[in-house]
Write an enzyme that holds these catalytic residues in place. Structure first.
Site, PDB file in Angstrom:
ATOM      1  N   GLU A 138     -11.131  -0.351  -2.659  1.00  0.00           N
ATOM      2  CA  GLU A 138     -10.339   0.224  -1.572  1.00  0.00           C
ATOM      3  C   GLU A 138      -9.195   1.031  -2.171  1.00  0.00           C
ATOM      4  O   GLU A 138      -9.037   1.132  -3.387  1.00  0.00           O
ATOM      5  CB  GLU A 138      -9.789  -0.889  -0.677  1.00  0.00           C
ATOM      6  CG  GLU A 138      -8.860  -1.860  -1.393  1.00  0.00           C
ATOM      7  CD  GLU A 138      -8.412  -3.030  -0.532  1.00  0.00           C
ATOM      8  OE1 GLU A 138      -9.049  -3.290   0.506  1.00  0.00           O
ATOM      9  OE2 GLU A 138      -7.418  -3.683  -0.899  1.00  0.00           O
ATOM     10  N   ASP A 153       0.813  -1.224   0.000  1.00  0.00           N
ATOM     11  CA  ASP A 153       0.000   0.000   0.000  1.00  0.00           C
ATOM     12  C   ASP A 153       0.847   1.275   0.000  1.00  0.00           C
ATOM     13  O   ASP A 153       0.638   2.176   0.816  1.00  0.00           O
ATOM     14  CB  ASP A 153      -0.937   0.016   1.223  1.00  0.00           C
ATOM     15  CG  ASP A 153      -1.649  -1.314   1.435  1.00  0.00           C
ATOM     16  OD1 ASP A 153      -2.021  -1.933   0.428  1.00  0.00           O
ATOM     17  OD2 ASP A 153      -1.822  -1.730   2.601  1.00  0.00           O
TER      18      ASP A 153
END
EC number: 3.2.1.37
Length: 346
Positions: A216, A37
């Site tokens: 997401e 991420d």
């Protein structure tokens, strides 16, 4: 004498980054360690900093690395070395994002509160920490920004809307939509009277090829008359990893966003070398070229240890964004493996 002063200043610092020399080419990965991420900024010192979900050996709550050229990265420790009091006994620190305002760096992240250890109905929380330096140490604000069930409150992304001057926070998953809500001027709370706005919905289907069954990892940029909302889905990792980066666009930072059908909505998806690419950030080099940093799994080494699940070693890749008819994508919608022209950083 000036050189001596510079050398002494460098030695006095916690670590030094060598002056940039022009890198003609690079090859993925640009950071060959578990670094999920990735969220990148260019700080006031001219260097690039990238932040990632917990990991490393020893474990770091929020990983951080630094680079002068977007290609050669140096791990520089834990951006959040002290856990917040409300999450001191848990170890789920996910998907950070950092923004600077008036000399203060704001770290937005997700964490599991201690109360979740005894109350299974309690899920992850959005949180904010601050520091005077991009590498930290960041100190939590003392309370969560927002909590809820499951993993709805994850993957925060802060954005100052140049059109309205509003400070916005995007977040979301938990098989729900990506949302946005206005932040207060203090940047550590939501604006009074503001409400979350749903932006990107999930597609409810049993089709295993559909990436948007879960969404997401929001990241927003403005280009021309449009705001581009990058997002990822549907399963980041593990034996059933199935993940890609996608994009939607709008003339307003708070939507509504136009979402094209597959495969047009794709920015980058898996190939024979790289599995489950996604959860990206975007940055421009000094020539104005846009670049995407994201994680992916190397199919030749899908885990860090033999005891780990498959497809859990998510390493960092870099690719040039190509704009076609007003929409961004990685060339061929696949990660690069061969040598590529490097970003221009002066």
């Amino acid at each position: 004498m000036r050189l001596l002063v510079l050398l002494l200043a460098c030695l006095a610092a916690t670590s030094c980054v060598a002056p940039a020399t022009r890198t003609a080419t690079y090859q993925n990965p640009v950071l060959d360690t578990d670094f999920p991420d990735p969220a990148v900024i260019r700080a006031a010192d001219g260097l690039f900093y990238v932040y990632a979900t917990q990991g490393g050996d020893p474990n770091r709550n929020i990983q951080v690395a630094r680079s002068a050229d977007l290609v050669r990265w140096q791990m520089i420790g834990d951006a959040l070395p002290t856990k917040p009091g409300w999450a001191s006994r848990t170890q789920d620190f996910w998907a950070p994002d950092v923004r600077e305002a008036n000399g203060i760096y704001y770290l937005y992240y997700s964490a599991k509160p201690d109360v979740a250890l005894t109350d299974k109905a309690r899920g992850l929380c959005l949180a904010v920490a601050t520091a005077r330096q991009p590498q930290g140490p960041f100190v939590d604000s003392g309370r969560p920004l927002q909590c809820g069930e499951g993993f709805i409150n994850i993957d925060p992304f802060a954005f100052d809307d140049p059109a309205t001057g509003k400070r916005l926070l995007y977040w979301g998953s938990g098989f729900g939509p990506i949302k946005v809500q206005e932040l207060s001027p203090d940047r550590i709370s939501f604006a009074p009277g503001s409400e979350p706005v749903d932006l990107v919905p999930v597609i409810k289907t049993e089709n295993p090829a559909e990436y948007q069954r879960l969404v997401e990892g929001a990241w927003v940029i403005r280009r021309g008359d449009y705001y581009y909302l990058f997002y990822s889905g549907d399963n980041c990792c593990g034996p059933k990893a199935h993940y890609a980066a996608m994009v939607a666009r709008s003339r307003s930072a708070t939507g509504p966003f136009e979402i094209r059908p597959r495969p047009l909505y794709l920015v980058v998806e898996a190939d024979e070398h790289w599995n489950a690419p996604g959860h990206n950030s975007v940055v421009s080099d000094d020539a104005g070229q846009d670049w995407i940093l994201y994680h992916a799994v190397d199919r030749r080494r899908p885990r860090a240890k033999l005891t780990d699940d498959m497809n859990t070693r998510r390493i960092m890749l870099l690719d040039r964004l190509v704009w076609r008819d007003g929409w961004p994508e990685v060339a061929g919608k696949r990660p690069s493996s061969a040598a590529q022209p490097a970003p221009v950083v002066r």
